[in-house]
Write a protein that holds these residues in place. Sequence first.
Motif, PDB file in Angstrom:
ATOM      1  N   ARG A 187      11.369  -7.617   7.997  1.00 42.31           N
ATOM      2  CA  ARG A 187      10.031  -7.356   7.446  1.00 42.31           C
ATOM      3  C   ARG A 187       9.585  -5.941   7.773  1.00 42.31           C
ATOM      4  N   ALA A 188       9.835  -5.518   9.010  1.00 45.51           N
ATOM      5  CA  ALA A 188       9.436  -4.160   9.415  1.00 45.51           C
ATOM      6  C   ALA A 188      10.190  -3.115   8.587  1.00 45.51           C
ATOM      7  N   GLN A 189      11.471  -3.342   8.351  1.00 39.88           N
ATOM      8  CA  GLN A 189      12.243  -2.399   7.534  1.00 39.88           C
ATOM      9  C   GLN A 189      11.730  -2.375   6.104  1.00 39.88           C
ATOM     10  N   ALA A 190      11.421  -3.543   5.546  1.00 40.62           N
ATOM     11  CA  ALA A 190      10.890  -3.607   4.178  1.00 40.62           C
ATOM     12  C   ALA A 190       9.538  -2.910   4.091  1.00 40.62           C
ATOM     13  N   GLU A 191       8.686  -3.147   5.098  1.00 40.02           N
ATOM     14  CA  GLU A 191       7.372  -2.489   5.105  1.00 40.02           C
ATOM     15  C   GLU A 191       7.530  -0.987   5.243  1.00 40.02           C
ATOM     16  N   SER A 192       8.495  -0.552   6.031  1.00 38.94           N
ATOM     17  CA  SER A 192       8.751   0.884   6.190  1.00 38.94           C
ATOM     18  C   SER A 192       9.217   1.485   4.873  1.00 38.94           C
ATOM     19  N   ARG A 193      10.125   0.795   4.172  1.00 41.11           N
ATOM     20  CA  ARG A 193      10.584   1.272   2.860  1.00 41.11           C
ATOM     21  C   ARG A 193       9.430   1.307   1.867  1.00 41.11           C
ATOM     22  N   ASP A 194       8.607   0.259   1.878  1.00 45.87           N
ATOM     23  CA  ASP A 194       7.454   0.210   0.966  1.00 45.87           C
ATOM     24  C   ASP A 194       6.479   1.347   1.263  1.00 45.87           C
ATOM     25  N   ALA A 195       6.252   1.615   2.548  1.00 41.21           N
ATOM     26  CA  ALA A 195       5.343   2.698   2.935  1.00 41.21           C
ATOM     27  C   ALA A 195       5.919   4.046   2.506  1.00 41.21           C
ATOM     28  N   ALA A 196       7.239   4.211   2.689  1.00 47.89           N
ATOM     29  CA  ALA A 196       7.868   5.470   2.278  1.00 47.89           C
ATOM     30  C   ALA A 196       7.786   5.639   0.767  1.00 47.89           C
ATOM     31  N   ALA A 197       8.015   4.557   0.023  1.00 43.57           N
ATOM     32  CA  ALA A 197       7.933   4.620  -1.440  1.00 43.57           C
ATOM     33  C   ALA A 197       6.506   4.913  -1.873  1.00 43.57           C
ATOM     34  N   ALA A 198       5.527   4.278  -1.227  1.00 45.25           N
ATOM     35  CA  ALA A 198       4.122   4.522  -1.566  1.00 45.25           C
ATOM     36  C   ALA A 198       3.748   5.963  -1.266  1.00 45.25           C
ATOM     37  N   SER A 199       4.244   6.512  -0.184  1.00 49.31           N
ATOM     38  CA  SER A 199       3.966   7.905   0.178  1.00 49.31           C
ATOM     39  C   SER A 199       4.573   8.847  -0.840  1.00 49.31           C
ATOM     40  N   LEU A 200       5.784   8.550  -1.268  1.00 50.03           N
ATOM     41  CA  LEU A 200       6.448   9.357  -2.282  1.00 50.03           C
ATOM     42  C   LEU A 200       5.688   9.293  -3.600  1.00 50.03           C
ATOM     43  N   ASP A 201       5.247   8.065  -3.973  1.00 54.14           N
ATOM     44  CA  ASP A 201       4.470   7.912  -5.209  1.00 54.14           C
ATOM     45  C   ASP A 201       3.146   8.670  -5.103  1.00 54.14           C
ATOM     46  N   SER A 202       2.503   8.659  -3.946  1.00 50.35           N
ATOM     47  CA  SER A 202       1.239   9.391  -3.756  1.00 50.35           C
ATOM     48  C   SER A 202       1.471  10.885  -3.912  1.00 50.35           C
ATOM     49  N   GLY A 203       2.585  11.351  -3.354  1.00 55.13           N
ATOM     50  CA  GLY A 203       2.912  12.780  -3.469  1.00 55.13           C
ATOM     51  C   GLY A 203       3.156  13.164  -4.913  1.00 55.13           C
ATOM     52  N   ARG A 204       3.824  12.340  -5.632  1.00 57.09           N
ATOM     53  CA  ARG A 204       4.082  12.630  -7.059  1.00 57.09           C
ATOM     54  C   ARG A 204       2.782  12.631  -7.848  1.00 57.09           C
ATOM     55  N   LEU A 205       1.925  11.639  -7.545  1.00 62.76           N
ATOM     56  CA  LEU A 205       0.648  11.562  -8.241  1.00 62.76           C
ATOM     57  C   LEU A 205      -0.179  12.799  -7.942  1.00 62.76           C
ATOM     58  N   LEU A 206      -0.166  13.259  -6.712  1.00 64.78           N
ATOM     59  CA  LEU A 206      -0.919  14.451  -6.328  1.00 64.78           C
ATOM     60  C   LEU A 206      -0.385  15.667  -7.069  1.00 64.78           C
ATOM     61  N   LEU A 207       0.928  15.782  -7.124  1.00 70.36           N
ATOM     62  CA  LEU A 207       1.532  16.893  -7.852  1.00 70.36           C
ATOM     63  C   LEU A 207       1.190  16.819  -9.339  1.00 70.36           C
ATOM     64  N   TYR A 208       1.258  15.644  -9.892  1.00 74.02           N
ATOM     65  CA  TYR A 208       0.964  15.467 -11.310  1.00 74.02           C
ATOM     66  C   TYR A 208      -0.488  15.814 -11.601  1.00 74.02           C
TER      67      TYR A 208
END
Length: 168
Positions: free
Chosen positions: A133-154
């Motif tokens: 669960r911790a690994q999945a949450e970490s992956r989800d958090a990393a993906a959400a952070s990446l998506d936030s960065g893309r949205l900010l750039l966009y």
Amino acid sequence: LHRRVSELRLALRTAESALDKTRARFDAAEASRSEAESEAAALRARVWTLEGAEALSGARLHDGTLDLLRGELLNEATEELEEAARATAEAETRALDAVDALRRAEDAAAAVVSAASAEVEALSLEAAQARFRAQAESRDAAAASLDSGRLLLYTTGASGARASAQHR
């Protein structure tokens, strides 16, 4: 998890201690039984010796004193044999009680070991699930952070394009 494992280890040590004490009582009862059997054998030998002496003296004495002597000796030997038989029976009872206690202690120790093993397996499974669960949450958090960065750039890129078009 560590607290539960510690509790189970303590319970196991307690059960093993009880098992050791029961084994010691069993050994003591077994020694008492053996000693009582030895005493009984010695008394039987004494009775046989007395009976042999009686037979030898019977050839020499033909009056009533032989019957009195024989009666006294046999009564004394019989009392000693009865006492030895009682002691042997008591030792046997103590040995059987110790065997029963040993079996109960072994059963209790086996139950504690089984419960501890089952608990360790369950806790290990829970720990593995928590890691996943911790690994999945970490992956989800990393993906959400990446998506936030893309949205900010966009968003920043779209605002910059509009500003450039307005300047022209």
